[in-house]
Design an enzyme around this catalytic site. Sequence first.
Site, PDB file in Angstrom:
ATOM      1  N   ASP A   4      -0.206 -59.094 -18.111  1.00  0.00           N
ATOM      2  CA  ASP A   4       0.652 -60.249 -17.879  1.00  0.00           C
ATOM      3  C   ASP A   4       1.606 -60.418 -19.053  1.00  0.00           C
ATOM      4  O   ASP A   4       1.308 -59.965 -20.169  1.00  0.00           O
ATOM      5  CB  ASP A   4      -0.162 -61.531 -17.692  1.00  0.00           C
TER       6      ASP A   4
ATOM      7  N   TYR B 267       8.037 -70.507 -21.406  1.00  0.00           N
ATOM      8  CA  TYR B 267       6.624 -70.805 -21.113  1.00  0.00           C
ATOM      9  C   TYR B 267       5.953 -71.495 -22.297  1.00  0.00           C
ATOM     10  O   TYR B 267       5.144 -72.404 -22.133  1.00  0.00           O
ATOM     11  CB  TYR B 267       5.851 -69.520 -20.798  1.00  0.00           C
TER      12      TYR B 267
ATOM     13  N   ARG C   9      -2.606 -60.213  -5.235  1.00  0.00           N
ATOM     14  CA  ARG C   9      -3.550 -60.876  -4.328  1.00  0.00           C
ATOM     15  C   ARG C   9      -3.326 -60.589  -2.847  1.00  0.00           C
ATOM     16  O   ARG C   9      -4.156 -60.935  -2.019  1.00  0.00           O
ATOM     17  CB  ARG C   9      -3.516 -62.392  -4.574  1.00  0.00           C
TER      18      ARG C   9
ATOM     19  N   ARG D 114     -10.988 -59.476  -8.694  1.00  0.00           N
ATOM     20  CA  ARG D 114     -10.634 -60.663  -9.474  1.00  0.00           C
ATOM     21  C   ARG D 114     -11.599 -61.840  -9.239  1.00  0.00           C
ATOM     22  O   ARG D 114     -11.675 -62.743 -10.065  1.00  0.00           O
ATOM     23  CB  ARG D 114      -9.209 -61.105  -9.129  1.00  0.00           C
TER      24      ARG D 114
ATOM     25  N   ARG E 248       4.686 -56.623  -8.718  1.00  0.00           N
ATOM     26  CA  ARG E 248       3.415 -57.211  -8.285  1.00  0.00           C
ATOM     27  C   ARG E 248       2.743 -56.383  -7.205  1.00  0.00           C
ATOM     28  O   ARG E 248       2.108 -56.938  -6.299  1.00  0.00           O
ATOM     29  CB  ARG E 248       3.620 -58.643  -7.755  1.00  0.00           C
TER      30      ARG E 248
HETATM   31  O1  1CP Z   1       1.642 -55.193 -10.204  1.00  0.00           O
HETATM   32  C1  1CP Z   1       2.231 -55.767 -11.129  1.00  0.00           C
HETATM   33  O2  1CP Z   1       3.374 -56.213 -11.030  1.00  0.00           O
HETATM   34  C2  1CP Z   1       1.548 -55.776 -12.490  1.00  0.00           C
HETATM   35  C3  1CP Z   1       1.077 -56.950 -13.001  1.00  0.00           C
HETATM   36  C4  1CP Z   1       1.862 -58.178 -13.450  1.00  0.00           C
HETATM   37  C5  1CP Z   1       3.147 -58.333 -13.987  1.00  0.00           C
HETATM   38  C6  1CP Z   1       4.242 -57.275 -14.139  1.00  0.00           C
HETATM   39  C7  1CP Z   1       1.252 -59.453 -13.464  1.00  0.00           C
HETATM   40  C8  1CP Z   1      -0.099 -59.747 -12.973  1.00  0.00           C
HETATM   41  N1  1CP Z   1       2.104 -60.334 -14.067  1.00  0.00           N
HETATM   42  C9  1CP Z   1       3.279 -59.686 -14.382  1.00  0.00           C
HETATM   43  C10 1CP Z   1       4.436 -60.240 -15.075  1.00  0.00           C
HETATM   44  C11 1CP Z   1       4.649 -61.706 -15.065  1.00  0.00           C
HETATM   45  N2  1CP Z   1       3.749 -62.708 -15.265  1.00  0.00           N
HETATM   46  C12 1CP Z   1       5.930 -62.295 -14.946  1.00  0.00           C
HETATM   47  C13 1CP Z   1       7.209 -61.509 -14.824  1.00  0.00           C
HETATM   48  C14 1CP Z   1       7.456 -61.106 -13.423  1.00  0.00           C
HETATM   49  C15 1CP Z   1       7.820 -62.238 -12.494  1.00  0.00           C
HETATM   50  O3  1CP Z   1       8.908 -62.815 -12.684  1.00  0.00           O
HETATM   51  O4  1CP Z   1       7.012 -62.514 -11.613  1.00  0.00           O
HETATM   52  C16 1CP Z   1       5.780 -63.683 -15.011  1.00  0.00           C
HETATM   53  C17 1CP Z   1       6.868 -64.726 -14.927  1.00  0.00           C
HETATM   54  C18 1CP Z   1       4.398 -63.935 -15.225  1.00  0.00           C
HETATM   55  C19 1CP Z   1       3.760 -65.261 -15.400  1.00  0.00           C
HETATM   56  C20 1CP Z   1       2.748 -65.491 -14.342  1.00  0.00           C
HETATM   57  N3  1CP Z   1       1.545 -64.861 -14.325  1.00  0.00           N
HETATM   58  C21 1CP Z   1       2.862 -66.282 -13.185  1.00  0.00           C
HETATM   59  C22 1CP Z   1       4.084 -67.109 -12.778  1.00  0.00           C
HETATM   60  C23 1CP Z   1       3.855 -68.560 -13.034  1.00  0.00           C
HETATM   61  C24 1CP Z   1       5.061 -69.460 -12.848  1.00  0.00           C
HETATM   62  O5  1CP Z   1       5.064 -70.215 -11.861  1.00  0.00           O
HETATM   63  O6  1CP Z   1       5.968 -69.438 -13.686  1.00  0.00           O
HETATM   64  C25 1CP Z   1       1.671 -66.156 -12.470  1.00  0.00           C
HETATM   65  C26 1CP Z   1       1.256 -66.846 -11.204  1.00  0.00           C
HETATM   66  C27 1CP Z   1       0.848 -65.236 -13.196  1.00  0.00           C
HETATM   67  C28 1CP Z   1      -0.501 -64.740 -12.828  1.00  0.00           C
HETATM   68  C29 1CP Z   1      -0.542 -63.349 -12.396  1.00  0.00           C
HETATM   69  N4  1CP Z   1      -0.119 -62.278 -13.172  1.00  0.00           N
HETATM   70  C30 1CP Z   1      -0.347 -61.106 -12.481  1.00  0.00           C
HETATM   71  C31 1CP Z   1      -0.932 -61.449 -11.218  1.00  0.00           C
HETATM   72  C32 1CP Z   1      -1.337 -60.468 -10.164  1.00  0.00           C
HETATM   73  C33 1CP Z   1      -1.051 -62.854 -11.178  1.00  0.00           C
HETATM   74  C34 1CP Z   1      -1.648 -63.669 -10.045  1.00  0.00           C
HETATM   75  C35 1CP Z   1      -2.899 -64.339 -10.448  1.00  0.00           C
HETATM   76  C36 1CP Z   1      -4.221 -63.668 -10.174  1.00  0.00           C
HETATM   77  O7  1CP Z   1      -4.353 -62.501  -9.887  1.00  0.00           O
HETATM   78  O8  1CP Z   1      -5.218 -64.373 -10.253  1.00  0.00           O
END
Ligand code: 1CP
Length: 368
Positions: free
Chosen positions: A87, A165, A42, A51, A38
């Site tokens: 994602d 999910y 944010r 965003r 990540r």
């Molecule tokens: O910089 C990076 O890491 C690249 C971008 C990236 C990656 C590798 C994002 C952007 N998402 C992911 C993978 C991802 N998405 C995972 C695997 C990694 C981990 O365990 O965190 C998972 C579980 C998700 C699902 C997801 N997407 C969640 C988790 C929800 C939950 O409670 O189970 C969330 C909050 C997101 C949104 C998201 N994806 C990425 C970002 C930066 C965000 C935040 C939201 C936004 O920017 O508005």
Amino acid sequence: MSNNDFILPKDFPELKNDTFLRAARGEEPEHVPVWCMRQAGRYLPEFREIRAGKDFFDTCRSPENCCELTLQPLRRFPFDASIIFSDILVIPQAMGMEVQMLTGKGPTFTDPLKEPEDLQRLQAKVDVNKELDYVFKAITLTRHKIEGKVPLIGFTGAPWTLMSYMIEGGGSNTHSKAKRWLYRHPDSSHMLLRMLADVIVEYLVGQVAAGAQALQVFESHAGILGPVEFREFSLPYLRDIARRVKDRLKEKGQDVPMIVFAKDAHYALEELSESHYEVVSLDWTIDPRSARERTGGKVSLQGNMDPCALYAPKEQISDIVRKMLEGFGTRGYIANLGHGLYPDMDPENVGAFVDAVHQHSKLLIKQK
Ligand code: 1CP
């Protein structure tokens, strides 16, 4: 850039910093490479600006936006690798499910899978080149725009994490709806996991064709399974994905290191180190020395500072990093956090983490 059709996966700029790729292959580069899960996120004001007011998945579908968000952290910090902004939930979308990212709630499926009959709603044979073409375009564009500074990592969610999910419909504490399937509908669970694995293999091979130089598989929900369930419903698919992706790449004369991150699966460390991945990524609940002992030099290791250690003062971050490096050693090691950065983290402390890895590891290597 208004038309991506002109951006082809060829003639990529020459890679200048290959420390990450060398460490992934078990070598000891001049310093320990470091990146953060990540790292595009944010916690960066410039990320929030791009965003702002945009739908999350619309952002994911814009190669220009994905490229810009991937490059942002590299402008601030001397990371040794980048990960494409996207994602894991783009795969359920490609299989026909509707997912929205709701502010304050996270990913939300409009109509989650409830019973085995619901599998019929899914697109079993996904044409990834059509459905996920936008990710491939983002990778190709970004690989050009990084200008060879550092390698670009592609990624996917692993089958069990995606299945959870698709059934839970979003984040969950207990994952009890998804686990109910494992106990009540094991055959249908395997059917779904197999469908997902098939799509994932095509997706990862496509990412490499588009320009990804390494691949990470996120089994973020491994910890919700016990060892027995993990061995039945996660590990076989993780192994199958690595083996098939490698075979497919080999046919094309390609070979990229693969990383597996099975969060909280410390019980399966030995098995993960024998799963055809070059790198095992660790969460912070595993002690670096015991991880080395248990994996016996079979793989490189990645991780695993508690992300919350970034709330500590900078001097303390530096101490924690030094101890982590001493524990893992400097060969076949990629420094990272044990999970992703949180939105309220101070970018300055992220910089302190990266600098500490570079400084301490250079000293440790020199002292050898
Ligand atoms: O910089 C990076 O890491 C690249 C971008 C990236 C990656 C590798 C994002 C952007 N998402 C992911 C993978 C991802 N998405 C995972 C695997 C990694 C981990 O365990 O965190 C998972 C579980 C998700 C699902 C997801 N997407 C969640 C988790 C929800 C939950 O409670 O189970 C969330 C909050 C997101 C949104 C998201 N994806 C990425 C970002 C930066 C965000 C935040 C939201 C936004 O920017 O508005």
